[in-house]
Design an enzyme around this catalytic site. Structure first.
Site, mmCIF file in Angstrom:
data_model
loop_
_atom_site.group_PDB
_atom_site.id
_atom_site.type_symbol
_atom_site.label_atom_id
_atom_site.label_comp_id
_atom_site.label_asym_id
_atom_site.label_seq_id
_atom_site.Cartn_x
_atom_site.Cartn_y
_atom_site.Cartn_z
ATOM 1 N N LYS A 185 0.836 -1.223 0.000
ATOM 2 C CA LYS A 185 0.000 0.000 0.000
ATOM 3 C C LYS A 185 0.865 1.266 0.000
ATOM 4 C CE LYS A 185 -2.296 -0.921 3.793
ATOM 5 N NZ LYS A 185 -1.770 -2.257 4.160
ATOM 6 N N ARG A 240 -10.100 1.230 9.461
ATOM 7 C CA ARG A 240 -9.653 -0.120 9.825
ATOM 8 C C ARG A 240 -10.799 -0.986 10.358
ATOM 9 N NH1 ARG A 240 -3.789 -0.725 10.953
ATOM 10 N NH2 ARG A 240 -2.863 1.248 10.343
ATOM 11 N N ARG A 256 11.385 -6.938 4.043
ATOM 12 C CA ARG A 256 11.338 -5.528 4.436
ATOM 13 C C ARG A 256 12.081 -5.313 5.759
ATOM 14 N NH1 ARG A 256 5.389 -3.095 4.940
ATOM 15 N NH2 ARG A 256 5.487 -3.953 7.038
ATOM 16 N N ARG A 282 11.895 -2.008 11.534
ATOM 17 C CA ARG A 282 10.713 -2.200 12.389
ATOM 18 C C ARG A 282 10.807 -3.542 13.102
ATOM 19 N NH1 ARG A 282 5.181 -0.580 9.322
ATOM 20 N NH2 ARG A 282 4.405 -2.023 10.895
ATOM 21 N N ARG A 317 -0.168 -9.821 13.206
ATOM 22 C CA ARG A 317 -0.667 -8.659 12.454
ATOM 23 C C ARG A 317 -1.610 -9.090 11.331
ATOM 24 N NH1 ARG A 317 4.658 -5.913 10.769
ATOM 25 N NH2 ARG A 317 3.397 -4.584 9.458
#
Length: 200
Positions: free
Chosen positions: A20, A95, A134, A140, A152
């Site tokens: 996204k 969300r 990633r 992160r 998640r």
């Protein structure tokens, strides 16, 4: 003849790792839209200690979710401060179905409804692979642990995925295959957005 002003409000949707962020950057540039990310809004309001930011902080300090009306307040504040814009790309929001309903109510009052939710479809195996890749560059912590990644994705499936059904019911849903080269996916996205513009 004066052209009718098109307000192009798009919800870019998909699970963690669907791409996204990458795609929304390209869409924003091409169509000259404004990025509306609740993560950015939170940082802005918290750093500037606005009334909404201070209110949100009370909940965050307790580890609670920030109530929808505060989040919608931040979104509305951003929209009110953005004049002469063609439209917004909503990234990571809404969300939940309650947020989608609250967002719709607020935008309807301004007569600038959501045109469409465009979802990036990516299977779970590919999502996990992407997030792990990633992790090498993102720094992160929640990108590094497979348990956190699975959690998640699970939270997304339980809480966020139903928002797609809400937009389907309102005939405002379409999807794009999110697997392939970044530019290939972008071309498919653009074709959806161009359809929205031409079908005004």
């Amino acid at each position: 003849i004066l052209a009718k002003k098109i307000m192009l409000n798009i919800v870019l949707f998909g699970p963690p790792g669907a791409g996204k962020g990458t795609q929304s950057e390209k869409v924003l540039k091409k169509y000259n839209l404004v990025h509306l990310s609740t993560g950015d809004l939170f940082r802005l309001h918290l750093n500037n200690e606005t009334a909404l930011g201070l209110e949100a902080k009370k909940y965050m300090n307790k580890g609670d979710l920030v109530p929808d009306e505060i989040v919608i307040g931040m979104v509305e504040d951003k929209i009110n401060k953005s004049s002469n814009v063609i439209g917004f790309v909503f990234d990571g929001f809404p969300r939940t179905i309650n947020q989608a309903i609250a967002l719709d109510n607020m935008l309807e009052k301004k007569n600038i409804p959501i045109k469409q939710m465009i979802a990036l479809k990516v299977d779970e195996k590919e999502l996990i692979k992407r997030i792990q890749n990633r992790a090498k560059t993102s720094g992160r912590e929640d990108d590094k642990s497979i348990d956190k990644i699975n959690n998640r994705i699970q939270v997304y499936n339980q809480e966020t995925k139903p928002v797609a059904d809400y937009y389907k019911k309102h005939d405002k849903y379409s999807e794009v295959d999110g697997i392939g080269e970044i530019d290939e996916i972008f071309i498919k996205l653009c074709s959806k957005i161009d359809d929205l513009i031409w079908n005004e």
